[in-house]
Design a protein around this motif. Structure first.
Motif, PDB file in Angstrom:
ATOM      1  N   THR A 240       0.878  -1.204  -0.050  1.00 20.74           N
ATOM      2  CA  THR A 240      -0.102  -0.078  -0.096  1.00 20.74           C
ATOM      3  C   THR A 240       0.684   1.451  -0.049  1.00 20.74           C
ATOM      4  OG1 THR A 240      -0.184  -0.291   2.451  1.00 20.74           O
ATOM      5  CG2 THR A 240      -1.915  -1.307   1.151  1.00 20.74           C
ATOM      6  N   GLU A 241       2.168   1.228   0.316  1.00 17.13           N
ATOM      7  CA  GLU A 241       3.138   2.406   0.363  1.00 17.13           C
ATOM      8  C   GLU A 241       4.579   1.683   0.139  1.00 17.13           C
ATOM      9  OE1 GLU A 241       2.963   5.216   3.701  1.00 17.13           O
ATOM     10  OE2 GLU A 241       0.870   4.116   4.085  1.00 17.13           O
ATOM     11  N   CYS A 242       5.298   2.397  -0.884  1.00 13.52           N
ATOM     12  CA  CYS A 242       6.408   2.162  -1.064  1.00 13.52           C
ATOM     13  C   CYS A 242       7.474   3.375  -1.166  1.00 13.52           C
ATOM     14  CB  CYS A 242       6.785   1.354  -2.189  1.00 13.52           C
ATOM     15  SG  CYS A 242       8.462   1.123  -2.786  1.00 13.52           S
ATOM     16  N   TYR A 243       8.622   3.283  -0.525  1.00 11.89           N
ATOM     17  CA  TYR A 243       9.463   4.543  -0.261  1.00 11.89           C
ATOM     18  C   TYR A 243      10.855   3.983  -0.601  1.00 11.89           C
ATOM     19  CZ  TYR A 243       5.719   6.212   2.391  1.00 11.89           C
ATOM     20  OH  TYR A 243       4.321   6.783   2.899  1.00 11.89           O
ATOM     21  N   THR A 244      11.701   4.955  -1.585  1.00 11.43           N
ATOM     22  CA  THR A 244      13.125   4.506  -1.419  1.00 11.43           C
ATOM     23  C   THR A 244      13.675   5.170  -0.280  1.00 11.43           C
ATOM     24  OG1 THR A 244      13.573   6.594  -2.760  1.00 11.43           O
ATOM     25  CG2 THR A 244      13.182   4.910  -4.103  1.00 11.43           C
ATOM     26  N   MET A 245      14.828   4.552   0.137  1.00 11.02           N
ATOM     27  CA  MET A 245      15.235   4.926   1.412  1.00 11.02           C
ATOM     28  C   MET A 245      16.746   5.303   1.525  1.00 11.02           C
ATOM     29  SD  MET A 245      12.815   4.395   3.438  1.00 11.02           S
ATOM     30  CE  MET A 245      13.476   4.457   5.055  1.00 11.02           C
ATOM     31  N   ALA A 246      17.209   6.079   2.086  1.00 10.93           N
ATOM     32  CA  ALA A 246      18.474   6.615   2.378  1.00 10.93           C
ATOM     33  C   ALA A 246      19.149   5.617   3.599  1.00 10.93           C
ATOM     34  CB  ALA A 246      18.755   7.906   2.697  1.00 10.93           C
ATOM     35  N   GLY A 247      20.315   5.326   3.562  1.00  6.80           N
ATOM     36  CA  GLY A 247      20.586   4.344   4.405  1.00  6.80           C
ATOM     37  C   GLY A 247      21.048   2.793   3.951  1.00  6.80           C
ATOM     38  N   THR A 248      21.031   1.971   4.755  1.00  7.02           N
ATOM     39  CA  THR A 248      21.233   0.678   4.603  1.00  7.02           C
ATOM     40  C   THR A 248      20.215  -0.194   3.695  1.00  7.02           C
ATOM     41  OG1 THR A 248      20.560  -0.351   6.759  1.00  7.02           O
ATOM     42  CG2 THR A 248      22.643   0.404   6.646  1.00  7.02           C
ATOM     43  N   MET A 249      19.082   0.204   3.659  1.00  8.12           N
ATOM     44  CA  MET A 249      17.951  -0.462   2.816  1.00  8.12           C
ATOM     45  C   MET A 249      17.871   0.287   1.631  1.00  8.12           C
ATOM     46  SD  MET A 249      17.374  -3.320   4.073  1.00  8.12           S
ATOM     47  CE  MET A 249      17.795  -4.388   5.541  1.00  8.12           C
ATOM     48  N   ASP A 250      17.308  -0.082   0.604  1.00 11.02           N
ATOM     49  CA  ASP A 250      17.136   0.712  -0.614  1.00 11.02           C
ATOM     50  C   ASP A 250      15.465   1.020  -0.646  1.00 11.02           C
ATOM     51  OD1 ASP A 250      19.435   0.457  -2.047  1.00 11.02           O
ATOM     52  OD2 ASP A 250      19.012  -1.933  -1.932  1.00 11.02           O
ATOM     53  N   PHE A 251      14.567   0.203  -0.025  1.00 10.22           N
ATOM     54  CA  PHE A 251      13.113   0.459   0.100  1.00 10.22           C
ATOM     55  C   PHE A 251      12.413  -0.042   1.371  1.00 10.22           C
ATOM     56  CE2 PHE A 251      14.110  -0.433  -4.405  1.00 10.22           C
ATOM     57  CZ  PHE A 251      13.465   0.659  -5.216  1.00 10.22           C
ATOM     58  N   MET A 252      11.299   0.757   1.588  1.00 11.73           N
ATOM     59  CA  MET A 252      10.449   0.463   2.744  1.00 11.73           C
ATOM     60  C   MET A 252       9.132   0.270   2.224  1.00 11.73           C
ATOM     61  SD  MET A 252       9.540   1.995   6.410  1.00 11.73           S
ATOM     62  CE  MET A 252       8.858   3.393   5.723  1.00 11.73           C
ATOM     63  N   LEU A 253       8.527  -0.879   2.411  1.00 14.05           N
ATOM     64  CA  LEU A 253       7.178  -1.374   1.921  1.00 14.05           C
ATOM     65  C   LEU A 253       6.101  -1.211   3.141  1.00 14.05           C
ATOM     66  CD1 LEU A 253       8.231  -4.224  -0.622  1.00 14.05           C
ATOM     67  CD2 LEU A 253       8.190  -1.751  -0.767  1.00 14.05           C
ATOM     68  N   ARG A 254       5.187  -0.887   3.011  1.00 11.97           N
ATOM     69  CA  ARG A 254       4.054  -1.050   3.767  1.00 11.97           C
ATOM     70  C   ARG A 254       2.955  -2.127   3.249  1.00 11.97           C
ATOM     71  NH1 ARG A 254      -1.303   0.373   4.745  1.00 11.97           N
ATOM     72  NH2 ARG A 254      -1.888   0.641   6.931  1.00 11.97           N
ATOM     73  N   ILE A 255       2.941  -3.390   3.793  1.00 12.95           N
ATOM     74  CA  ILE A 255       2.223  -4.353   3.325  1.00 12.95           C
ATOM     75  C   ILE A 255       1.142  -4.896   4.105  1.00 12.95           C
ATOM     76  CG2 ILE A 255       2.650  -6.705   2.404  1.00 12.95           C
ATOM     77  CD1 ILE A 255       5.517  -6.085   1.992  1.00 12.95           C
ATOM     78  N   ILE A 256      -0.040  -5.014   3.525  1.00 10.56           N
ATOM     79  CA  ILE A 256      -1.192  -5.535   4.188  1.00 10.56           C
ATOM     80  C   ILE A 256      -1.567  -7.036   3.740  1.00 10.56           C
ATOM     81  CG2 ILE A 256      -2.222  -3.509   4.545  1.00 10.56           C
ATOM     82  CD1 ILE A 256      -4.423  -3.863   2.562  1.00 10.56           C
TER      83      ILE A 256
END
Length: 152
Positions: A95-111
């Motif tokens: 339901t949401e996807c963000y590119t990230m700064a830091g050690t991970m490339d993406f953060m996903l909100r998953i239901i």
């Protein structure tokens, strides 16, 4: 367009309940209906209002699992960023996807419907991609606060 106090009041009301009629909004902000309608139309035209939706109850629909997953792509996977983003757009569970700064490339909100549904999603979709190196899952427990309203 700069927002004045009446515009902010209109936006605040619409954030709370987008089903309010123009007459109801006009009454609450102290305008007559026609000027209020014009202001709302202008706010839409200028991009302050992106759309109007109904917020559904996830639990009522059987979605009782909410997970934030952090995804790291392999070094060669960074060449596949556009492909990964396109795939993520096709997954209704995300339901949401963000590119990230830091050690991970993406953060996903998953239901999902339960932990089994989440596990199947991760196995069948994310871990099947050769360029996904890691997936770290943060399972939510209790929602303390959730809003779509912006602080105006």
């Amino acid at each position: 367009m700069s927002l004045n106090q009446v515009d902010r009041q209109i936006l605040a009301l619409l954030q709370q309940d987008a089903s309010l009629s123009t007459a109801e909004i006009a009454d609450k902000v102290g305008l007559s209906q026609s000027p209020c309608w014009r202001r709302i139309a202008k706010l839409e035209q200028d991009g302050y209002i992106k759309g109007k939706v109904a917020l559904l109850d996830e639990k009522q629909l059987g979605f009782d699992m909410l997970v934030y997953a952090h995804v790291r792509l392999s070094n060669h996977g960074r060449n596949n960023l556009a492909e990964f983003e396109k795939l993520i757009m096709s997954y209704d569970e995300v339901t949401e996807c963000y590119t990230m700064a830091g050690t991970m490339d993406f953060m996903l909100r998953i239901i999902s419907r339960g932990i089994e549904g989440y596990e199947l999603f991760v196995r069948d979709n994310l871990l099947n991609l050769e360029y996904v190196q890691e997936v770290h899952s943060n399972v939510t427990m209790t929602c303390v606060k959730r809003t779509t309203a912006l602080p105006l």
